[in-house]
Design an enzyme around this catalytic site. Structure first.
Site, PDB file in Angstrom:
ATOM      1  N   ARG A 239       0.820  -1.214   0.000  1.00 42.94           N
ATOM      2  CA  ARG A 239       0.000   0.000   0.000  1.00 42.94           C
ATOM      3  C   ARG A 239       0.855   1.267   0.000  1.00 42.94           C
ATOM      4  NH1 ARG A 239      -5.292  -1.045   3.694  1.00 42.94           N
ATOM      5  NH2 ARG A 239      -6.003   0.672   2.364  1.00 42.94           N
TER       6      ARG A 239
ATOM      7  N   ASP B   2       0.510 -15.910  19.768  1.00 38.13           N
ATOM      8  CA  ASP B   2       0.338 -14.455  19.774  1.00 38.13           C
ATOM      9  C   ASP B   2       1.238 -13.805  20.823  1.00 38.13           C
ATOM     10  OD1 ASP B   2      -1.686 -14.067  17.768  1.00 38.13           O
ATOM     11  OD2 ASP B   2      -3.113 -15.000  19.133  1.00 38.13           O
TER      12      ASP B   2
END
Length: 405
Positions: A104, A169
């Site tokens: 992006r 995580d």
């Protein structure tokens, strides 16, 4: 650089950290920085808040001490504001699918144009490069465990099982924290920024190597455990007493000798299978491994946890009761160290949960704030980097920023 209003405390006071990520892994890194005194800015999507907010209690722990910025960092003036923020940032952490930021237009090189000393930590499931088959895939805790060889080692003999809650995580988030601090140390020596590529599966690959090294260097794969017991060594793991569960580690020459006397196996000491000086009993290679487990199970089942703890303390055998969650608060060690604490939420409620860890003696961490609301600090952060009230309102009117209602 002027900092946002907050108390000065901890070993990281004066450090500015910004993170973009949802749920657990990336934000956990940010949380550690915030609890150690850094000024931490949490970027959220303008239209949709972090999905962690739907949880009733956990976000009050995982997002305490943060400053909330709601900004579209990929579009027009929102992107400009983000890059201006990077000019005053020491560490930027982003958690996404592969090289999502680069796709992006926000590459490392773009960020370094605005801040040559910036430490950038990219956290993703499969890394910033590799094969297209994997690099751009989404990943959560179970995905990283499954792909790393970690999951297949856990569970029971009948079925593998992921380790919860969300082990990959937390390991990955803590890896991001430590790696970013290591990079910052070097940046302060050289003046040159760093980019860190953290793949969750590689974190779990590294964490899961205790048994896998035997496969990589000899082809031997360790079996999974049986009912919580160590897959290799007898007398190690989870055991049931008359009134609950304990974990124990039967390790050491005198520990084995004395324990064998208690469970009726003293006659095995000094045999070819269990020679003098034995420090561990291999449950597979030692022909008496199953017998040791049988006798130990019977002895433990006939005694209470208190009796076992007392006897094992005399024998210097490491053991602990498997505590239930309600038992944590009243446990004397928890009370003495204030391991569980309370703090105020932004709406005035009292929240209870884990205290700051680890405990720094000279520059302790601190809980100074509950979880901020969506966009709560957007205006203050933008003003801090030079935006006027009119500039901020223009961003809001274009849907590029959100301020607190």
């Amino acid at each position: 650089m002027d900092h946002l209003p907050m108390p000065k405390f901890g070993p990281l006071a004066g450090l500015r950290v910004v993170f973009s990520g949802i749920e657990i892994a990336g934000p956990f890194a940010g949380q550690m920085f915030a609890e150690w005194g850094a000024e931490v800015i949490w970027i959220e999507n303008v239209a949709w808040a972090d999905t962690i907010r739907v949880q009733p209690n956990y976000p009050q722990l995982s997002r305490r001490n943060l400053h909330a910025l709601s900004l579209n960092i990929f579009k027009d003036e929102g992107r400009e504001a983000f890059l201006k923020l990077m000019e005053t940032t020491d560490i930027f952490i982003e958690a996404s699918k592969g090289p999502a930021f680069a796709r992006r237009g926000i590459t490392d090189e773009v960020l370094w144009q605005h801040n040559p000393k910036l430490v950038i930590a990219h956290l993703s499931g499969f890394g910033q490069y590799g094969t297209e088959e994997y690099t751009n895939l989404p990943a959560y805790n179970t995905i990283a465990q499954a792909f790393s060889g970690y999951l297949i080692q856990n569970g029971d003999v009948d079925q593998p099982m992921p380790a919860f809650p969300y082990t990959a995580d937390y390991f990955s988030g803590l890896t991001a924290t430590t790696a970013a601090l290591a990079a910052l140390h070097k940046v302060r020596e050289t003046g040159k920024g760093e980019s860190i590529d953290i793949a969750m599966y590689e974190v779990m690959l590294r964490m899961g190597q205790y048994f896998m090294m035997d496969y990589f260097n000899g082809g031997e794969m360790c079996p999974r455990m049986t009912k919580g017991k160590d897959p290799y060594y007898a007398g190690c793991g989870l055991y049931k007493c008359a009134d609950g569960y304990i974990v124990m580690e039967l390790v050491g020459i005198t520990q084995i000798a004395e324990c064998f006397k208690d469970i009726g196996l003293a006659h095995l000491l000094g045999t070819p299978e269990i020679p003098e000086g034995t420090q561990l009993i291999h449950r597979i290679e030692c022909p008496y491994g199953p017998l040791v487990e049988e006798k130990l199970d019977a002895w433990l089942a006939a005694h209470t946890i208190a009796e076992v703890k007392e006897r094992f303390a005399e024998l210097n055998i490491a053991c602990a009761k498997v505590l239930t969650v309600p038992e944590l608060e009243s446990n004397p060690q928890y009370v003495a160290r204030e391991s569980i604490t309370q703090w105020q939420t932004m709406d005035g409620r009292t929240c209870k949960g884990p205290n700051i860890m680890p405990k720094f003696k000279n520059n302790p961490g601190q809980i100074w704030r509950g979880m901020p609301s969506h966009g709560m600090d957007t205006a203050a952060i933008l003003k801090n980097i030079g935006y006027s009230e009119n500039d901020i309102q223009e961003l809001v009117s274009k849907g590029l920023a959100k301020v607190e209602d």
